[in-house]
Design a protein around this motif. Structure first.
Motif, PDB file in Angstrom:
ATOM      1  N   ASP A 107      -7.892   2.662   4.399  1.00 30.81           N
ATOM      2  CA  ASP A 107      -8.500   2.693   3.074  1.00 30.81           C
ATOM      3  C   ASP A 107      -9.256   4.009   2.923  1.00 30.81           C
TER       4      ASP A 107
ATOM      5  N   TRP B  39      -0.265  14.042   8.166  1.00 30.62           N
ATOM      6  CA  TRP B  39      -0.887  12.774   7.858  1.00 30.62           C
ATOM      7  C   TRP B  39      -0.783  11.699   8.946  1.00 30.62           C
ATOM      8  N   PRO B  40       0.395  11.410   9.459  1.00 26.31           N
ATOM      9  CA  PRO B  40       0.518  10.141  10.182  1.00 26.31           C
ATOM     10  C   PRO B  40      -0.059  10.153  11.582  1.00 26.31           C
ATOM     11  N   TYR B  41      -0.503  11.274  12.053  1.00 32.65           N
ATOM     12  CA  TYR B  41      -0.921  11.318  13.443  1.00 32.65           C
ATOM     13  C   TYR B  41      -2.153  10.464  13.701  1.00 32.65           C
TER      14      TYR B  41
ATOM     15  N   PRO C  34       0.672   5.554   0.676  1.00 31.88           N
ATOM     16  CA  PRO C  34      -0.238   6.575   1.202  1.00 31.88           C
ATOM     17  C   PRO C  34      -0.854   7.376   0.052  1.00 31.88           C
TER      18      PRO C  34
ATOM     19  N   VAL D 292      -3.895   8.558  11.172  1.00 30.01           N
ATOM     20  CA  VAL D 292      -4.258   7.582  10.152  1.00 30.01           C
ATOM     21  C   VAL D 292      -3.071   6.665   9.906  1.00 30.01           C
ATOM     22  N   ARG D 293      -3.347   5.405   9.690  1.00 31.00           N
ATOM     23  CA  ARG D 293      -2.284   4.469   9.357  1.00 31.00           C
ATOM     24  C   ARG D 293      -2.068   4.460   7.850  1.00 31.00           C
ATOM     25  N   SER D 294      -0.937   3.935   7.451  1.00 24.38           N
ATOM     26  CA  SER D 294      -0.737   3.752   6.024  1.00 24.38           C
ATOM     27  C   SER D 294      -1.685   2.675   5.495  1.00 24.38           C
ATOM     28  N   SER D 295      -2.231   1.855   6.383  1.00 28.27           N
ATOM     29  CA  SER D 295      -3.139   0.800   5.932  1.00 28.27           C
ATOM     30  C   SER D 295      -4.556   1.312   5.743  1.00 28.27           C
TER      31      SER D 295
ATOM     32  N   GLN E 108      -5.936  -0.253  18.845  1.00 23.18           N
ATOM     33  CA  GLN E 108      -5.367   0.556  19.919  1.00 23.18           C
ATOM     34  C   GLN E 108      -5.161   1.998  19.462  1.00 23.18           C
TER      35      GLN E 108
ATOM     36  N   PHE F 144       0.832  -1.199   0.000  1.00 20.54           N
ATOM     37  CA  PHE F 144       0.000   0.000   0.000  1.00 20.54           C
ATOM     38  C   PHE F 144       0.867   1.249   0.000  1.00 20.54           C
TER      39      PHE F 144
END
Lengths: 272, 272, 272
Positions: free
Chosen positions: C23, C14-16, C4, C18-21, C246, C2
């Motif tokens: 959808d 972005w990363p705070y 981003p 949301v995960r890179s996974s 988590q 995947f």
């Protein structure tokens, strides 16, 4: 709903060290930082600088047997007296008293003597001893035996951590180079106070507010499957009603590699 | 104090996958990656690419009963032999031997046979079996019973995970679509080695340094309130002195959805 | 692998949250949010707004004894009936039923009555009671005694949390000002339902998929060293096969200070 503060400029990207809940006009606190074993006041240099930049007043007392003190044959009472004398002679009041690691035991004893000067106690991966315990009692048997061996082989009753223990359990998130650098700076620790059983009856009658800061990779006390040892919740839960603040990092190196993050956690723990 | 490295360009924002303590000129390592059950070497494709981009030399041996091997009636000794033969025939030395999940049991047995070639062992949410245990012994009774049922109903003594177990416990942080995609690629696992009780007396005499990487949402072994099962600290604490590195993610999907983050954790665990 | 989604613009980095996974074209869900004690539907305002912005349909029913209802002498059955009536009268089907805190006990009883309308249950730091238990049974003795005292001293059988408990255990990551603000808005809670022992035999026969969301600084149930109390894994493990998600935050304030992060965790828990 709170919104972040886009006008605040930070050299690092925003979300790494600060929550959206952070108050960017924080109440200025008077903070007293108490280091742990195998350290001196320089342990706090970077964290203190970050806290001062945030507007807080920071004091970093040295204590007996540490820093420039040539006498390593100290007792826990002498250590406590150093900190009490410092706070009283500087006439500090309304302080947030922060103890890291072995510094937790010092916070406990200082709080017994000058409770009216302390606004809040903050234990950062710190010992919270039961009445009658020593810090050594809170190590799993393998660690306690290692300390006893090291003590026996010492010419001056101090303990120097073996490098592998320091590197794997105290500086586990650091590079090898930085772990080595820290290790060679770490002074030998007077053994006596680690093994002193402390009378803490008064501590457990105090009503000073208290917080616990836990960095999730701190395994200076190696965690056990049955929860019989360790920082949180094993020792933190002895505080009764306490505030819990969590961060990322290990026992020693994060103070140097990510002091801003630790400073924010200490502020979150120390504010009212 | 370490400062971050503003001249380093990353496609993702900096703080997500890297600590401020990260050393941007890392020591090149020789890394051997051992996958777990319901997987083949393609499990490592993205993580291996990230590690190579960081300058490391990476080997990904396949082992008996997996990948192109048509024979699924394998033993744990055959699996171990595959890895030992690979390392010896490639004359690899000074390796960081990384085991994921069931791969932990393989690392344990390989280390018994060629300890002098291994610089450090890294267990990533991996089994660390006690002497005389099988991997199945480390599942709570409900899971063990499920495996026994699945094994009984198999025509060729392999186990295929039911999709709900895979989706909820192995790919919990992934989208449904990606979890399904991974599930349909996951091969059936030879059942025998999962139930083999291993002689690990020699492993517990070895002094090879070791690390444990734990991703906090990994519930492939469902956690229990009493700590009687689970990755960390239940199995990690069997390693004696070990380095602990923590990350975010689940058991299977994070290898694909966030391989850079896992690669950094493996590097932090694998360096000296 | 995947990648981003660089074309998606977010006000925060972005990363705070949301995960890179993640959808970015998520399946639209029908989500029903059930608040806990010392709260009303306004608890969900910001989280519901975030979920709606992500394309989901969100319902936030009030229940007996809460919100505008002047009658505080309610039973757990009356509370359950409020939610069941709401879902049935709106003819909601295929719902993701989310319970926070005490709302977990409501999800358990609602699921017994209208299982066919529920696609998945999500427990967010929520009680998962054993058959025959009350919510109060899941507090360590000191907390339970405090609730009993507060109940006895109440003129109308409601419980108001003492501010220090709210501040330290429910809003620990918030500023003092925001914790105070939330505290003064928090209504007194009808005591009866907290102490009602619930028949949950049917719940433990249901096969509705379920998830557990755990924020790591949530100490509303103070954690104990022996694991005998607490959210995860103590109560989550009662769900049998469940998905674990988590996040970061505390019991009450994170809903207001970081609603986007919570909304993403709820989506990750609620999707198929």
């Amino acid at each position: 709903m709170f919104v972040p503060y886009p006008h605040v400029h930070y050299p690092h990207p925003w979300p790494y060290f600060v929550r959206s809940s952070y108050d960017f006009q924080p109440t200025p606190l008077t903070i007293v930082l108490i280091h742990g074993s195998w350290a001196d006041t320089s342990f706090w240099d970077e964290i203190a600088a970050e806290l001062r930049q945030l507007g807080h007043t920071v004091y970093v007392p040295e204590y007996a047997g540490h820093g420039a003190d040539p006498n390593k044959a100290v007792t826990h009472a002498m250590i406590t007296k150093s900190v009490v004398d410092y706070i009283v002679s500087h006439n500090l009041r309304n302080i947030v008293l922060v103890g890291h690691s072995f510094g937790g035991t010092i916070v406990q004893k200082v709080a017994e003597q000058i409770p009216d000067r302390i606004r809040r106690m903050v234990f950062w991966n710190a010992f919270v001893l039961k009445d009658g315990e020593s810090a050594a009692d809170e190590f799993p048997p393998a660690g306690r035996d290692m300390f006893l061996e090291l003590r026996k082989s010492s010419p001056d009753d101090t303990i120097k951590l073996p490098f592998p223990v320091f590197r794997e359990n105290f500086a586990n998130t650091a590079s090898f180079e930085f772990a080595s650098h820290m290790y060679h700076k770490a002074p030998a620790e007077p053994a006596g106070p680690l093994f002193e059983k402390l009378d803490l009856k008064k501590f457990y009658t105090l009503s000073i507010p208290r917080s616990y800061v836990n960095l999730t990779e701190d395994i200076a006390i190696p965690p056990q499957a049955d929860g019989a040892y360790g920082w949180h919740p094993h020792m933190s839960s002895r505080l009764g009603l306490f505030r819990y603040i969590q961060g990322v990092g290990d026992h020693f190196s994060t103070a140097k590699t990510d002091p801003r993050s630790v400073a924010y956690r200490i502020y979150e723990a120390g504010r009212d």
